[in-house]
Write an enzyme that holds these catalytic residues in place. Structure first.
Site, mmCIF file in Angstrom:
data_model
loop_
_atom_site.group_PDB
_atom_site.id
_atom_site.type_symbol
_atom_site.label_atom_id
_atom_site.label_comp_id
_atom_site.label_asym_id
_atom_site.label_seq_id
_atom_site.Cartn_x
_atom_site.Cartn_y
_atom_site.Cartn_z
ATOM 1 N N ASP A 1 0.802 -1.225 0.000
ATOM 2 C CA ASP A 1 0.000 0.000 0.000
ATOM 3 C C ASP A 1 0.843 1.287 0.000
ATOM 4 O OD1 ASP A 1 -1.405 -2.287 0.858
ATOM 5 O OD2 ASP A 1 -2.908 -1.093 1.922
ATOM 6 N N GLU B 1 -4.348 1.846 -2.786
ATOM 7 C CA GLU B 1 -5.583 2.293 -2.121
ATOM 8 C C GLU B 1 -5.378 3.467 -1.177
ATOM 9 O OE1 GLU B 1 -7.594 0.226 0.866
ATOM 10 O OE2 GLU B 1 -5.849 0.110 2.146
ATOM 11 N N ASN C 1 -10.207 -1.523 0.623
ATOM 12 C CA ASN C 1 -11.396 -0.917 1.232
ATOM 13 C C ASN C 1 -11.523 0.595 1.021
ATOM 14 O OD1 ASN C 1 -9.088 -1.284 3.066
ATOM 15 N ND2 ASN C 1 -10.288 -0.082 4.507
ATOM 16 N N HIS C 2 -10.420 1.302 0.723
ATOM 17 C CA HIS C 2 -10.519 2.763 0.526
ATOM 18 C C HIS C 2 -10.720 3.160 -0.933
ATOM 19 C CE1 HIS C 2 -9.664 3.453 4.688
ATOM 20 N NE2 HIS C 2 -8.480 2.874 4.625
ATOM 21 N N HIS D 1 -0.561 -2.815 6.537
ATOM 22 C CA HIS D 1 0.588 -1.914 6.405
ATOM 23 C C HIS D 1 1.794 -2.358 7.236
ATOM 24 C CE1 HIS D 1 -1.889 1.781 4.819
ATOM 25 N NE2 HIS D 1 -2.318 0.630 4.330
HETATM 26 FE FE LIG Z 1 -3.994 0.312 3.019
HETATM 27 FE FE LIG Z 2 -6.999 -1.229 3.356
#
Ligand SMILES: [Fe+2]
Ligand SMILES: [Fe+2]
Length: 259
Positions: free
Chosen positions: A8, A39, A67-68, A177
């Site tokens: 990410d 994301e 999810n983002h 993360h």
């Molecule tokens: Fe993330």
């Molecule tokens: Fe996420």
């Protein structure tokens, strides 16, 4: 075929850090295909056409999300149009974007599939059922499959690794993360890691400024988070994929980016 997968990318510090690190990564790992999770690329939450293009400009071939992904409305059209960005395949089929894409790398057809976990995250369908259906449907359309499993829980991620073992080249975990130490090639030939980690500041709390996150935890009040900027690392993994579409090696990438 060598695949570099990047965790990410957090905000501008993550995007700029990746841009600075990419020539060294290419030199060292010689990837045929580069996949990155984007994301968190727009201000730490979500993705925009601009941040996606910046990520592509660094040399990334395919962007995965999580999810983002729907945080910024103006990216929805781009998610529909751009064939090199994917969002979790187990989201509603009517949602913007696609759940998988097939690209060519080293003369082979590589299918990249994005899946979301369902524990502490919302998804329309089981990622286990969705992966089964996709692998069945796309069996003749690709020579190798790569999965980004965007999930919160280590148990769900480890379970997915076993579920996919022997059927995909690699199953990379994202979303927490924080890189895990369980990366390896499973007995059936699938490279697996619970979480590759992120590309961003290690001086914060999973990408955000640590003073703000600490204040949120300590005050139990809503706080606006900004992206942390110091001590940028690129975290990911490199996998070698054999002629049979399965992994022959796994190497973790934990690279501090020079200023
Ligand atoms: Fe993330
Ligand atoms: Fe996420």
């Amino acid at each position: 075929m060598r695949v570099l997968f990047i965790g990410d990318i957090c905000g501008r510090p993550g995007r700029d850090g990746l841009a600075r690190a990419m020539s060294g990564l290419r030199e060292h790992h010689d990837p045929d295909l580069v996949i990155a999770n984007g994301e968190n690329s727009a201000g730490g939450l979500g993705i925009t056409e601009k941040t996606a293009r910046q990520i592509f400009d660094t040399g990334v071939d395919v962007i995965t999300t999580g999810n983002h992904v729907y945080r910024h409305r103006d990216v929805y059209g781009f998610l529909d149009e751009c064939e090199r960005i994917v969002r979790p395949a187990n989201y509603r089929t009517s949602n913007p974007g696609r759940g998988h894409t097939i690209v060519e790398a080293a003369g082979r057809r590589v299918c990249v599939i994005n899946l979301s976990g369902t524990v502490y995250l919302d998804a329309a369908r089981s990622p286990f059922d969705t992966s089964d259906a996709l692998l069945e449907r796309l069996r003749d359309d690709a020579d190798a499959f790569i999965v980004d499993f965007h999930a919160e829980l280590t148990s769900e991620k480890v379970a997915m690794g076993w579920h996919l073992d022997g059927r995909v080249a690699a199953d990379f975990g994202t979303h927490t993360h924080v890189p895990t130490a369980d990366g390896r090639v499973l007995p059936g030939g699938t490279a697996f890691i619970s979480d590759v980690g992120m590309t961003g500041s290690r001086a914060g709390v999973i990408g955000a400024k640590r003073e703000q996150v600490l204040q949120a935890f300590r005050s139990q009040m809503p706080i606006r988070f900004e992206t942390a900027e110091e001590d940028i690392w690129v975290m990911g993994a490199v996998v070698e994929v054999g002629e049979d579409g399965l992994a022959t090696s796994f190497e973790q990438v934990l690279l501090p980016v020079e200023e």
